[in-house]
Scaffold this motif. Structure first.
Motif, PDB file in Angstrom:
ATOM      1  N   THR A  66       0.807  -1.222   0.000  1.00 59.02           N
ATOM      2  CA  THR A  66       0.000   0.000   0.000  1.00 59.02           C
ATOM      3  C   THR A  66       0.843   1.277   0.000  1.00 59.02           C
ATOM      4  O   THR A  66       0.596   2.179  -0.791  1.00 59.02           O
ATOM      5  N   ALA A  67       1.860   1.379   0.870  1.00 56.83           N
ATOM      6  CA  ALA A  67       2.669   2.597   0.912  1.00 56.83           C
ATOM      7  C   ALA A  67       4.156   2.249   0.931  1.00 56.83           C
ATOM      8  O   ALA A  67       4.837   2.455   1.925  1.00 56.83           O
ATOM      9  N   PRO A  68       4.665   1.721  -0.174  1.00 57.89           N
ATOM     10  CA  PRO A  68       6.051   1.237  -0.170  1.00 57.89           C
ATOM     11  C   PRO A  68       7.089   2.356  -0.225  1.00 57.89           C
ATOM     12  O   PRO A  68       6.935   3.300  -0.996  1.00 57.89           O
ATOM     13  N   GLU A  69       8.135   2.230   0.591  1.00 56.71           N
ATOM     14  CA  GLU A  69       9.285   3.127   0.503  1.00 56.71           C
ATOM     15  C   GLU A  69       9.945   2.948  -0.860  1.00 56.71           C
ATOM     16  O   GLU A  69      10.115   1.821  -1.335  1.00 56.71           O
ATOM     17  N   ALA A  70      10.285   4.077  -1.482  1.00 61.07           N
ATOM     18  CA  ALA A  70      11.037   4.076  -2.738  1.00 61.07           C
ATOM     19  C   ALA A  70      10.324   3.319  -3.868  1.00 61.07           C
ATOM     20  O   ALA A  70      10.948   2.931  -4.851  1.00 61.07           O
ATOM     21  N   GLY A  71       9.007   3.097  -3.699  1.00 64.44           N
ATOM     22  CA  GLY A  71       8.266   2.379  -4.730  1.00 64.44           C
ATOM     23  C   GLY A  71       8.623   0.901  -4.811  1.00 64.44           C
ATOM     24  O   GLY A  71       8.207   0.203  -5.730  1.00 64.44           O
ATOM     25  N   VAL A  72       9.404   0.431  -3.828  1.00 62.77           N
ATOM     26  CA  VAL A  72       9.851  -0.967  -3.822  1.00 62.77           C
ATOM     27  C   VAL A  72       8.893  -1.796  -2.968  1.00 62.77           C
ATOM     28  O   VAL A  72       8.707  -1.501  -1.791  1.00 62.77           O
ATOM     29  N   VAL A  73       8.268  -2.808  -3.566  1.00 69.08           N
ATOM     30  CA  VAL A  73       7.327  -3.665  -2.837  1.00 69.08           C
ATOM     31  C   VAL A  73       7.970  -5.039  -2.618  1.00 69.08           C
ATOM     32  O   VAL A  73       8.333  -5.724  -3.579  1.00 69.08           O
ATOM     33  N   THR A  74       8.100  -5.424  -1.338  1.00 67.88           N
ATOM     34  CA  THR A  74       8.589  -6.775  -1.043  1.00 67.88           C
ATOM     35  C   THR A  74       7.454  -7.656  -0.527  1.00 67.88           C
ATOM     36  O   THR A  74       7.633  -8.844  -0.315  1.00 67.88           O
ATOM     37  N   ASN A  76       4.561  -8.559  -1.851  1.00 73.61           N
ATOM     38  CA  ASN A  76       3.864  -9.510  -2.724  1.00 73.61           C
ATOM     39  C   ASN A  76       4.816 -10.036  -3.792  1.00 73.61           C
ATOM     40  O   ASN A  76       5.907  -9.497  -4.009  1.00 73.61           O
ATOM     41  N   TYR A  77       4.375 -11.107  -4.441  1.00 71.46           N
ATOM     42  CA  TYR A  77       5.267 -11.783  -5.383  1.00 71.46           C
ATOM     43  C   TYR A  77       5.696 -10.880  -6.535  1.00 71.46           C
ATOM     44  O   TYR A  77       6.882 -10.820  -6.869  1.00 71.46           O
ATOM     45  N   GLU A  78       4.729 -10.176  -7.160  1.00 76.06           N
ATOM     46  CA  GLU A  78       5.050  -9.343  -8.331  1.00 76.06           C
ATOM     47  C   GLU A  78       6.128  -8.302  -8.002  1.00 76.06           C
ATOM     48  O   GLU A  78       7.082  -8.117  -8.751  1.00 76.06           O
ATOM     49  N   GLY A  79       5.940  -7.632  -6.869  1.00 79.81           N
ATOM     50  CA  GLY A  79       6.892  -6.593  -6.476  1.00 79.81           C
ATOM     51  C   GLY A  79       8.269  -7.163  -6.203  1.00 79.81           C
ATOM     52  O   GLY A  79       9.295  -6.626  -6.642  1.00 79.81           O
ATOM     53  N   LEU A  80       8.291  -8.271  -5.506  1.00 85.44           N
ATOM     54  CA  LEU A  80       9.576  -8.868  -5.137  1.00 85.44           C
ATOM     55  C   LEU A  80      10.290  -9.427  -6.370  1.00 85.44           C
ATOM     56  O   LEU A  80      11.510  -9.307  -6.508  1.00 85.44           O
ATOM     57  N   ARG A  81       9.509 -10.010  -7.266  1.00 83.91           N
ATOM     58  CA  ARG A  81      10.091 -10.559  -8.490  1.00 83.91           C
ATOM     59  C   ARG A  81      10.827  -9.465  -9.269  1.00 83.91           C
ATOM     60  O   ARG A  81      11.926  -9.680  -9.772  1.00 83.91           O
ATOM     61  N   ALA A  82      10.200  -8.270  -9.328  1.00 84.26           N
ATOM     62  CA  ALA A  82      10.809  -7.166 -10.077  1.00 84.26           C
ATOM     63  C   ALA A  82      12.182  -6.810  -9.517  1.00 84.26           C
ATOM     64  O   ALA A  82      13.162  -6.714 -10.280  1.00 84.26           O
ATOM     65  N   ILE A  83      12.303  -6.649  -8.193  1.00 89.64           N
ATOM     66  CA  ILE A  83      13.616  -6.262  -7.654  1.00 89.64           C
ATOM     67  C   ILE A  83      14.566  -7.455  -7.586  1.00 89.64           C
ATOM     68  O   ILE A  83      15.773  -7.282  -7.504  1.00 89.64           O
ATOM     69  N   ALA A  84      14.018  -8.676  -7.634  1.00 95.39           N
ATOM     70  CA  ALA A  84      14.893  -9.851  -7.684  1.00 95.39           C
ATOM     71  C   ALA A  84      15.591  -9.891  -9.039  1.00 95.39           C
ATOM     72  O   ALA A  84      16.806 -10.067  -9.125  1.00 95.39           O
ATOM     73  N   LEU A  85      14.811  -9.691 -10.111  1.00 96.04           N
ATOM     74  CA  LEU A  85      15.368  -9.861 -11.451  1.00 96.04           C
ATOM     75  C   LEU A  85      16.215  -8.667 -11.892  1.00 96.04           C
ATOM     76  O   LEU A  85      17.086  -8.820 -12.748  1.00 96.04           O
ATOM     77  N   ASP A  86      15.974  -7.457 -11.334  1.00 96.92           N
ATOM     78  CA  ASP A  86      16.837  -6.332 -11.748  1.00 96.92           C
ATOM     79  C   ASP A  86      18.074  -6.195 -10.858  1.00 96.92           C
ATOM     80  O   ASP A  86      18.860  -5.265 -10.998  1.00 96.92           O
ATOM     81  N   GLY A  87      18.256  -7.151  -9.923  1.00 89.86           N
ATOM     82  CA  GLY A  87      19.498  -7.195  -9.153  1.00 89.86           C
ATOM     83  C   GLY A  87      19.472  -6.415  -7.853  1.00 89.86           C
ATOM     84  O   GLY A  87      20.402  -6.506  -7.045  1.00 89.86           O
ATOM     85  N   ARG A  88      18.380  -5.648  -7.617  1.00 90.35           N
ATOM     86  CA  ARG A  88      18.403  -4.786  -6.435  1.00 90.35           C
ATOM     87  C   ARG A  88      18.172  -5.539  -5.131  1.00 90.35           C
ATOM     88  O   ARG A  88      18.645  -5.109  -4.079  1.00 90.35           O
ATOM     89  N   LEU A  89      17.459  -6.664  -5.188  1.00 89.24           N
ATOM     90  CA  LEU A  89      17.229  -7.442  -3.961  1.00 89.24           C
ATOM     91  C   LEU A  89      18.564  -7.915  -3.372  1.00 89.24           C
ATOM     92  O   LEU A  89      18.901  -7.618  -2.225  1.00 89.24           O
ATOM     93  N   LEU A  90      19.330  -8.648  -4.169  1.00 91.11           N
ATOM     94  CA  LEU A  90      20.610  -9.169  -3.660  1.00 91.11           C
ATOM     95  C   LEU A  90      21.606  -8.038  -3.427  1.00 91.11           C
ATOM     96  O   LEU A  90      22.359  -8.062  -2.450  1.00 91.11           O
TER      97      LEU A  90
END
Ligand code: HEC
Length: 128
Positions: A66-74, A76-90
């Protein structure tokens, strides 16, 4: 010079000593402390069973859907998948250069959850 005779009693003492060594050696090596997190399960890593609970515990308070910091959502799956695949999660959890270190204002996560995240990301961040 007199030759040293290997009498049966010396021979048997040597056998006993060798047997003792063979028994003692594995006992010593299993005590070694450089074994890496023996109870860290990297073989059965899934989004629902492993990764989502880590996010819930360390990340979702700031990265909710609902109110993610920096537009980063961890959260739900869709949000986490996005930062996983662009390298920002790791990048962020491993405190790599060029990424904001996460979780923000908290100590770095243990090696085990970070390794589990790497296993999941390297498998293509599946929804499993
Ligand atoms: C206390 C709040 C808070 C927590 C907890 C938190 N974050 Fe963040 N996160 C932020 C803020 C704020 C930013 C924006 C960048 C900054 O201020 O450093 C951010 C940015 C990010 C970014 C973008 C980093 C970049 O360099 O582009 C990622 C990815 C991220 N967070 C992932 C996570 C993960 C994964 C966790 C849990 C391990 C986590 N965050 C925990 C507040 C938090």
């Amino acid at each position: 010079m007199k030759k040293v005779q290997i009498t049966p009693i010396i021979f048997h003492t040597m056998l006993l000593l060798m047997a003792a060594l063979v028994i003692a050696l594995p006992a010593c090596s299993s005590d070694s402390e450089d074994e890496i997190a023996p109870d860290c399960d990297l073989d059965n890593v899934t989004y629902s069973g492993t990764i989502a609970p880590i996010m819930q515990m360390h990340c979702n308070s700031c990265h909710s859907d609902t109110a993610p910091e920096a537009g980063v959502v961890t959260a739900n799956y869709e949000g986490l998948r996005a930062i996983a695949l662009d390298g920002r999660l790791l990048g962020s959890v491993n405190h790599e250069e060029g990424f904001s270190p996460m979780p923000k204002n908290s100590p770095q996560l243990e090696e085990c959850p970070r390794d589990q995240m790497a296993v999941w990301v390297n498998a293509g961040a599946p929804d499993n």
